[in-house]
Motif scaffolding. Structure first.
Motif, PDB file in Angstrom:
ATOM      1  N   ALA A 122      89.239  20.564 126.382  1.00 39.60           N
ATOM      2  CA  ALA A 122      88.925  21.229 124.628  1.00 39.60           C
ATOM      3  C   ALA A 122      88.178  19.996 123.354  1.00 39.60           C
ATOM      4  O   ALA A 122      88.068  20.449 122.673  1.00 39.60           O
ATOM      5  N   VAL A 123      88.446  18.929 123.900  1.00 45.22           N
ATOM      6  CA  VAL A 123      87.260  17.820 123.412  1.00 45.22           C
ATOM      7  C   VAL A 123      86.454  18.054 123.495  1.00 45.22           C
ATOM      8  O   VAL A 123      85.846  18.304 122.837  1.00 45.22           O
ATOM      9  N   GLU A 124      86.217  18.701 125.096  1.00 44.25           N
ATOM     10  CA  GLU A 124      84.286  18.290 124.807  1.00 44.25           C
ATOM     11  C   GLU A 124      83.785  19.451 123.959  1.00 44.25           C
ATOM     12  O   GLU A 124      82.674  19.656 124.066  1.00 44.25           O
ATOM     13  N   VAL A 125      84.651  20.930 123.992  1.00 44.53           N
ATOM     14  CA  VAL A 125      84.404  22.494 124.276  1.00 44.53           C
ATOM     15  C   VAL A 125      84.017  21.834 122.555  1.00 44.53           C
ATOM     16  O   VAL A 125      83.280  22.709 122.135  1.00 44.53           O
ATOM     17  N   ALA A 126      84.284  21.744 121.996  1.00 43.31           N
ATOM     18  CA  ALA A 126      84.980  20.931 120.388  1.00 43.31           C
ATOM     19  C   ALA A 126      83.583  20.582 119.846  1.00 43.31           C
ATOM     20  O   ALA A 126      83.188  21.089 118.786  1.00 43.31           O
ATOM     21  N   ARG A 127      82.891  19.411 120.610  1.00 36.28           N
ATOM     22  CA  ARG A 127      81.951  19.252 120.247  1.00 36.28           C
ATOM     23  C   ARG A 127      80.785  20.532 121.075  1.00 36.28           C
ATOM     24  O   ARG A 127      79.704  19.371 119.901  1.00 36.28           O
TER      25      ARG A 127
END
Length: 317
Positions: free
Chosen positions: A165-170
């Motif tokens: 989720a942290v990566e998708v947000a970026r």
């Protein structure tokens, strides 16, 4: 016993662990597409290509989180798995220089068994289901003192998988809806805690582990029959994953085995992407009509694993 998981698995802690495991995992890419590519009404669509992760599935994130956050004894680690978790545990253990002992059932695919052996783990194939392999692994743990790496029901596992989720947000600007396959809840729990927008789980109708638990109000036994049995069919959702999911999941949808196979074929025919049945399950919710996003909604489907022999290059011209 009440789990403290919702207090421990938070967005802030997931962000911290994402930084911790970053040197050991791949930041997998996102593929942007249009729903019209699949014969649907036009609209945005994205795929998180987590099958490109080390060991062939998202499971490496949780495996490294466990090894980096918990003390590992000299006996190493022991894991029971349908296959993907075992491959991830073996890969992470090799990277960290510790022994790995993996137990899988006879339904584990040859591709997954080959990966586990290739990473140098001690492998035992036992029983007809994940729960048989789990029982054998627990017996080994009791005599060896090895650290148990549960396939899904660890706080550290959810903290690691939440890094997706942290990566998708970026990678995907603006509000998104995350959709992922769910078995025992290790992936879905991390996404629910780590993603600020809606998160939807998708299960096979033959293995409705989380859907049954949500309907009952607590973890209960569920059927374990599905084309995705080697990745999405534990007997019941975890005692740690369930409260995290129940507190924040938007919905959990069910799709048939035929719909999962159709999603596999569509991904191959349209994008030349090969995933295992569990990896295609979330996308099956869109193609089947079980999930109907708004025209401007941006659904991001986690293609979670590709440890399969669906493509055979041995006879290719």
């Amino acid at each position: 016993m009440t789990s403290t998981a919702p207090e421990l698995v938070t967005g802030a802690e997931i962000a911290r662990v994402a930084d911790l495991i970053k040197p050991y995992v791949r930041a997998t890419p996102v593929l942007l597409a249009d729903r019209a590519d699949f014969g649907l009404a036009p609209g945005p669509l994205a795929f998180k290509l987590e099958f490109l992760q080390h060991s062939g599935s998202f499971k490496a994130r949780g495996a490294f989180a466990n090894l980096l956050l918990r003390p590992v004894p000299a006996a190493g680690v022991v894991a029971a798995s349908g296959g993907n978790h075992g491959a991830a545990a073996a890969y992470a253990a090799r990277a960290m220089g510790v022994p790995a002992h993996v137990f899988v059932p006879t339904v584990s695919s040859p591709a997954k068994i080959q990966r586990i052996r290739g990473y140098g783990a001690s492998l035992v194939v036992v029983g007809d289901s994940y729960n048989d392999a789990l029982a054998a692994s627990e017996a080994f743990r009791a005599t060896s003192g090895a650290l148990r790496l549960h396939a899904f029901d660890e706080i550290e596992t959810m903290l690691g998988t939440g890094s997706i989720a942290v990566e998708v947000a970026r990678q995907v600007p603006g509000p998104t809806t995350l959709l992922a396959a769910v078995g025992g809840g290790g992936l879905l729990g991390g996404l629910v805690a780590g993603h600020p927008g809606p998160v939807i789980g998708v299960e096979p109708t033959g293995a409705p582990t989380v859907r049954r638990a949500l309907d009952a109000g607590s973890p209960v036994d569920a059927a374990v029959g599905s084309v995705a049995i080697d990745s999405l069919a534990p007997l019941r959702v975890g005692v740690n994953t369930y409260p995290v999911i129940a507190a924040g999941v938007h919905d959990v949808l069910l799709v048939s085995d035929d719909e999962i196979r159709a999603a596999q074929r569509a991904l191959w025919e349209t994008l030349r992407v090969v995933v295992e049945p569990g990896g295609a399950t979330a996308f099956a919710s869109l193609l089947s009509g079980r999930y109907a996003p708004a025209p401007d909604e941006v659904p991001v489907f986690v293609l979670s694993g590709a440890n399969t022999t669906a493509v055979d290059f041995s006879s290719s011209p």
